[in-house]
Motif scaffolding. Structure first.
Motif, PDB file in Angstrom:
ATOM      1  N   TRP A   1      33.273  43.749  44.009  1.00  0.00           N
ATOM      2  CA  TRP A   1      32.915  44.423  45.285  1.00  0.00           C
ATOM      3  C   TRP A   1      31.827  43.618  45.761  1.00  0.00           C
ATOM      4  CZ3 TRP A   1      33.305  50.363  46.532  1.00  0.00           C
ATOM      5  CH2 TRP A   1      33.289  50.427  47.883  1.00  0.00           C
ATOM      6  N   ALA A   2      31.870  42.557  46.491  1.00  0.00           N
ATOM      7  CA  ALA A   2      30.530  42.071  46.940  1.00  0.00           C
ATOM      8  C   ALA A   2      30.348  41.923  48.478  1.00  0.00           C
ATOM      9  CB  ALA A   2      30.767  40.354  46.543  1.00  0.00           C
ATOM     10  N   GLY A   3      29.234  41.563  48.671  1.00  0.00           N
ATOM     11  CA  GLY A   3      28.725  42.006  50.126  1.00  0.00           C
ATOM     12  C   GLY A   3      29.053  40.946  51.282  1.00  0.00           C
TER      13      GLY A   3
ATOM     14  N   LEU B   1      33.571  53.579  53.493  1.00  0.00           N
ATOM     15  CA  LEU B   1      33.786  54.660  52.542  1.00  0.00           C
ATOM     16  C   LEU B   1      32.585  55.564  51.933  1.00  0.00           C
ATOM     17  CD1 LEU B   1      35.855  52.432  50.186  1.00  0.00           C
ATOM     18  CD2 LEU B   1      36.778  54.166  51.650  1.00  0.00           C
ATOM     19  N   GLY B   2      31.559  55.295  52.903  1.00  0.00           N
ATOM     20  CA  GLY B   2      30.329  56.210  52.684  1.00  0.00           C
ATOM     21  C   GLY B   2      29.187  55.571  51.833  1.00  0.00           C
ATOM     22  N   ALA B   3      29.337  54.163  51.289  1.00  0.00           N
ATOM     23  CA  ALA B   3      28.293  53.612  50.543  1.00  0.00           C
ATOM     24  C   ALA B   3      27.501  52.873  51.164  1.00  0.00           C
ATOM     25  CB  ALA B   3      28.947  52.575  49.367  1.00  0.00           C
ATOM     26  N   GLU B   4      26.089  52.596  50.753  1.00  0.00           N
ATOM     27  CA  GLU B   4      25.406  51.887  51.647  1.00  0.00           C
ATOM     28  C   GLU B   4      25.534  50.552  51.606  1.00  0.00           C
ATOM     29  OE1 GLU B   4      21.077  52.688  50.101  1.00  0.00           O
ATOM     30  OE2 GLU B   4      21.418  55.105  50.783  1.00  0.00           O
ATOM     31  N   SER B   5      25.878  49.916  50.242  1.00  0.00           N
ATOM     32  CA  SER B   5      26.187  48.430  50.341  1.00  0.00           C
ATOM     33  C   SER B   5      27.351  48.178  49.150  1.00  0.00           C
ATOM     34  CB  SER B   5      24.996  47.701  49.865  1.00  0.00           C
ATOM     35  OG  SER B   5      24.497  48.124  48.642  1.00  0.00           O
ATOM     36  N   ALA B   6      27.711  46.981  49.208  1.00  0.00           N
ATOM     37  CA  ALA B   6      28.631  46.554  48.139  1.00  0.00           C
ATOM     38  C   ALA B   6      27.786  46.613  46.777  1.00  0.00           C
ATOM     39  CB  ALA B   6      29.312  45.263  48.416  1.00  0.00           C
ATOM     40  N   MET B   7      28.359  46.379  45.739  1.00  0.00           N
ATOM     41  CA  MET B   7      27.805  46.343  44.562  1.00  0.00           C
ATOM     42  C   MET B   7      27.151  45.305  44.079  1.00  0.00           C
ATOM     43  SD  MET B   7      31.038  48.568  42.479  1.00  0.00           S
ATOM     44  CE  MET B   7      30.031  48.588  40.824  1.00  0.00           C
ATOM     45  N   ILE B   8      27.598  44.050  44.711  1.00  0.00           N
ATOM     46  CA  ILE B   8      27.183  42.604  44.146  1.00  0.00           C
ATOM     47  C   ILE B   8      26.942  41.639  45.181  1.00  0.00           C
ATOM     48  CG2 ILE B   8      27.872  42.797  41.466  1.00  0.00           C
ATOM     49  CD1 ILE B   8      30.103  40.848  42.206  1.00  0.00           C
ATOM     50  N   THR B   9      26.311  40.629  44.940  1.00  0.00           N
ATOM     51  CA  THR B   9      25.961  39.746  46.071  1.00  0.00           C
ATOM     52  C   THR B   9      27.101  38.706  46.339  1.00  0.00           C
ATOM     53  OG1 THR B   9      24.863  38.335  44.878  1.00  0.00           O
ATOM     54  CG2 THR B   9      23.514  39.621  45.912  1.00  0.00           C
ATOM     55  N   VAL B  10      27.342  38.070  47.288  1.00  0.00           N
ATOM     56  CA  VAL B  10      28.425  37.070  47.418  1.00  0.00           C
ATOM     57  C   VAL B  10      27.989  35.820  46.340  1.00  0.00           C
ATOM     58  CG1 VAL B  10      29.235  35.169  48.687  1.00  0.00           C
ATOM     59  CG2 VAL B  10      28.703  37.463  49.631  1.00  0.00           C
ATOM     60  N   ASP B  11      26.937  35.558  46.196  1.00  0.00           N
ATOM     61  CA  ASP B  11      26.409  34.816  45.126  1.00  0.00           C
ATOM     62  C   ASP B  11      26.605  34.888  43.922  1.00  0.00           C
ATOM     63  OD1 ASP B  11      25.478  32.667  46.970  1.00  0.00           O
ATOM     64  OD2 ASP B  11      23.401  33.317  46.937  1.00  0.00           O
ATOM     65  N   GLU B  12      26.599  36.281  43.388  1.00  0.00           N
ATOM     66  CA  GLU B  12      26.888  36.510  42.044  1.00  0.00           C
ATOM     67  C   GLU B  12      28.367  36.658  41.947  1.00  0.00           C
ATOM     68  OE1 GLU B  12      24.292  40.049  40.409  1.00  0.00           O
ATOM     69  OE2 GLU B  12      24.744  40.573  42.497  1.00  0.00           O
ATOM     70  N   ALA B  13      29.098  36.796  42.678  1.00  0.00           N
ATOM     71  CA  ALA B  13      30.486  36.794  42.794  1.00  0.00           C
ATOM     72  C   ALA B  13      31.136  35.402  42.645  1.00  0.00           C
ATOM     73  CB  ALA B  13      31.245  37.549  43.945  1.00  0.00           C
TER      74      ALA B  13
END
Length: 247
Positions: free
Chosen positions: A192-194, A205-217
């Motif tokens: 789940w990346a940004g 879905l009520g979360a502040e941000s995705a879990m990882i960055t696009v670069d990480e993914a």
């Protein structure tokens, strides 16, 4: 030495653009960046990305919602750009427009997600299959999947239009790998990346941000794609971490 040829859809932003950047930086690579709007600034700037020695980028029109576009794009790269084989195809283009509960999901929303997220993968496979078979380097067909489409690890969030479409992608990934013994087909889990889509989903879905960055993914996905073998990855759900996950 023949150039290694990689085709990526949805290639002007998000995951697609990040993968284009990584493959284009390698020497002797031809990267085909397929997307809906080749004239858009996000597409035009692909030509400015850093390139490895003897590498190039080709931008072609491809709308995942239009069945014929996959076949037209392949015809264009063959006739206009002299492409005679493909080594890696990554069906990345997808939508995630709504996150309803099953009790409220509309048939039209399910159909739209299946049309873009699933049927486009089938058309792209059919359109690119002959060129993949001409690869001499262990051809790969690896659509982007999602944790939201898993069955055994299905997250407890409403996703009755997007989630089922990604579950169907997994079915076809397994089936293609079985039907074509010469092809390494598997499904990628980018986490789940940004991306724009990932961030919008998080907010919905009520979360502040995705879990990882696009670069990480995409660092992880790139490593999977450049080291994959059929024995290791074929017919599996491969995480950006490099591990095969439970469907």
């Amino acid at each position: 030495m023949a150039s290694k040829v990689v085709l990526i859809t949805g290639a002007n932003r998000g995951f697609g653009r990040a993968l284009v950047e990584r493959f284009l930086a390698l020497p002797n690579h031809t990267v085909i960046a397929a997307n809906r709007s080749p004239e858009h600034p996000t597409s035009q700037t692909l030509a400015e990305l850093p390139k490895g020695k003897d590498s190039r980028v080709i931008v072609v029109k491809y709308d995942a919602a239009v069945e014929q576009d996959a076949f037209d794009a392949v015809k264009e790269i063959e006739e206009k750009h002299g492409i005679d084989h493909l080594d890696i195809v990554v069906p990345n283009a997808a939508i995630a427009k709504s996150f309803p509960f099953v009790r409220e999901v509309k048939r039209a929303d399910i159909r739209e997600h299946v049309e873009v997220n699933v049927l486009s993968v089938i058309s792209l496979y059919q359109a690119t299959r002959d060129l993949l078979q001409k690869s001499l380097k262990g051809p790969i067909f690896a659509p982007m999947g999602s944790l939201g489409g898993t069955l055994g690890r299905q997250p407890n969030i409403p996703s009755a239009s997007y989630g089922p479409s990604k579950a169907m992608v997994s079915w076809y990934g397994i089936r293609i790998n079985t039907e074509d013994e010469w092809l390494n087909a598997f499904v990628l889990d980018p986490g789940w990346a940004g991306t724009d889509m990932g961030t919008a989903a998080a907010k919905a879905l009520g979360a502040e941000s995705a879990m990882i960055t696009v670069d990480e993914a995409m660092d992880g996905v790139f490593k999977v794609l450049t080291t994959a073998t059929k024995e290791k990855c074929g017919g599996k759900f491969m995480s950006y971490t490099g591990e095969a996950e439970i469907w």
